[in-house]
Design an enzyme around this catalytic site. Structure first.
Site, mmCIF file in Angstrom:
data_model
loop_
_atom_site.group_PDB
_atom_site.id
_atom_site.type_symbol
_atom_site.label_atom_id
_atom_site.label_comp_id
_atom_site.label_asym_id
_atom_site.label_seq_id
_atom_site.Cartn_x
_atom_site.Cartn_y
_atom_site.Cartn_z
ATOM 1 N N ARG A 231 0.851 -1.189 0.000
ATOM 2 C CA ARG A 231 0.000 0.000 0.000
ATOM 3 C C ARG A 231 0.883 1.234 0.000
ATOM 4 O O ARG A 231 1.916 1.295 0.668
ATOM 5 C CB ARG A 231 -0.925 0.034 1.233
ATOM 6 C CG ARG A 231 -2.122 -0.898 1.146
ATOM 7 C CD ARG A 231 -3.124 -0.414 0.103
ATOM 8 N NE ARG A 231 -4.288 -1.270 0.009
ATOM 9 C CZ ARG A 231 -4.429 -2.276 -0.841
ATOM 10 N NH1 ARG A 231 -3.440 -2.591 -1.659
ATOM 11 N NH2 ARG A 231 -5.547 -2.983 -0.869
ATOM 12 N N GLU A 260 -3.226 7.738 -5.565
ATOM 13 C CA GLU A 260 -3.067 7.126 -6.870
ATOM 14 C C GLU A 260 -4.085 7.715 -7.836
ATOM 15 O O GLU A 260 -5.269 7.752 -7.509
ATOM 16 C CB GLU A 260 -3.241 5.607 -6.784
ATOM 17 C CG GLU A 260 -2.102 4.934 -6.027
ATOM 18 C CD GLU A 260 -2.183 3.421 -6.053
ATOM 19 O OE1 GLU A 260 -3.242 2.883 -6.451
ATOM 20 O OE2 GLU A 260 -1.195 2.771 -5.678
ATOM 21 N N HIS A 278 0.709 0.380 -9.965
ATOM 22 C CA HIS A 278 -0.145 -0.536 -9.199
ATOM 23 C C HIS A 278 -0.528 -1.753 -10.049
ATOM 24 O O HIS A 278 -1.705 -2.017 -10.306
ATOM 25 C CB HIS A 278 -1.398 0.180 -8.688
ATOM 26 C CG HIS A 278 -1.999 -0.493 -7.489
ATOM 27 N ND1 HIS A 278 -2.668 0.197 -6.515
ATOM 28 C CD2 HIS A 278 -2.028 -1.797 -7.102
ATOM 29 C CE1 HIS A 278 -3.093 -0.648 -5.580
ATOM 30 N NE2 HIS A 278 -2.712 -1.864 -5.929
#
Length: 306
Positions: A231, A260, A278
């Site tokens: 994370r 993000e 990601h």
């Protein structure tokens, strides 16, 4: 019963819901205000990580019985609001673990061998072979912070590369770790001081935010590699940059950011930082598993009301 799919859930999951006899509407790209306006009348809501299921969404969904996330975490869902309104929250904790472990190992190799930088150099028409001398993983110590499903799979892969594996996780089973050939250390500082490669596999909480900070980086071995496919926010990006610029850190491999997409990430532009958007769960196999598993979990909850 009606189900709203508000995020890019794999088609296999949508097909499962339809085959189970539910009315399914797929509406991707809704703004927060549009989602609040759309959710009334639906019994279930399915999302991934892009959609924020806020208190406003929960309260607007007066018929909601379950919110399902096709992914490992549920940090984009207001679980307190869901509990207050008797809305179940389900996810797919095992769907992405292989993909996340493989992404972590890919970043480890890329960091050790300057793969991304050498690739960019070649595409620019250069032959900078002398600049890209790397490190061997064999014989080095991998320190895993969080020996859960993903951490355990990463340990298996590291052992195949002849790495020594240590881990810090107060909740880990010592017997299971020993069977894997992983040495559990008693505190985080011992791992920080001992590992050549450090990989975090933890949820983001107030306790883990900025866990990898300037003070801890100073305690690390020289030429350390730091990886985060967990994370964003667990590693302090400014501290990572300072470590790269000083030469203390060999390279970092970062797949997750906060927020993000990242805004003004200090690591962007540093040629010792390997950054990916990601991608931990971004394999065809993981997306199919996550879609089907979240659909199964949603159906299990809805059948309690039929």
């Amino acid at each position: 019963m009606k189900i709203l799919v508000a995020d890019k859930v794999n088609q296999a999951g949508i097909d499962y819901l339809v085959d189970a006899g539910y009315e399914v509407d797929v509406k991707i790209g809704l703004s927060p205000e549009e989602l609040v306006a759309e959710v009334p009348g639906y019994d279930a809501l399915a999302v991934r990580s892009a959609v924020q299921v806020t208190r406003e969404v929960i309260e607007a969904g007066t018929e909601l019985k379950v919110v399902g996330r096709a992914g490992v975490g549920t940090d984009n869902i207001d679980k307190e609001a869901a509990a207050q309104h008797d809305v179940a929250v389900v996810n797919t904790p095992a769907a992405n673990v292989v993909s996340a472990a493989e992404q972590t190992f890919a970043l480890m190799l890329a960091c050790a061998r300057n793969t991304a930088q050498a690739n960019a150099s070649m595409h620019a028409g250069r032959w900078d072979r002398a600049q890209f001398t790397g490190l061997e993983l064999s014989g080095r110590t991998l320190g895993i912070i969080g020996l859960g499903r993903i951490g355990a799979l990463l340990a298996d892969r590291a052992k195949a590369f002849d790495m020594t594996v240590i881990a810090y996780d107060p909740n880990a089973c010592p017997e299971r770790a020993a069977q894997q050939g992983v040495e559990l250390v008693s505190d985080l500082e011992e791992l920080i001081r001992s590992a050549n490669v450090i990989s975090v596999h933890l949820p983001k909480t107030p306790e883990t935010t900025n866990m990898i900070c300037a003070e801890r980086i100073e305690q690390m071995k020289d030429d350390v590699i730091i990886l985060n496919v967990a994370r964003g926010g667990i590693c302090a990006e400014a501290a990572l940059l300072a470590g790269l610029e000083s030469g203390k850190i060999w390279s970092v491999g970062i797949d997750v950011f906060d927020p993000e997409p990242p805004v003004d990430c200090p690591l962007v532009g540093n040629d010792r930082a390997v950054l990916t958007p990601h991608l931990g769960a971004s394999t065809k196999e993981a997306q199919i598993r996550a879609g089907v598993q979240v659909a199964e979990a949603i159906v299990d909850e809805l059948r309690k009301f039929s």
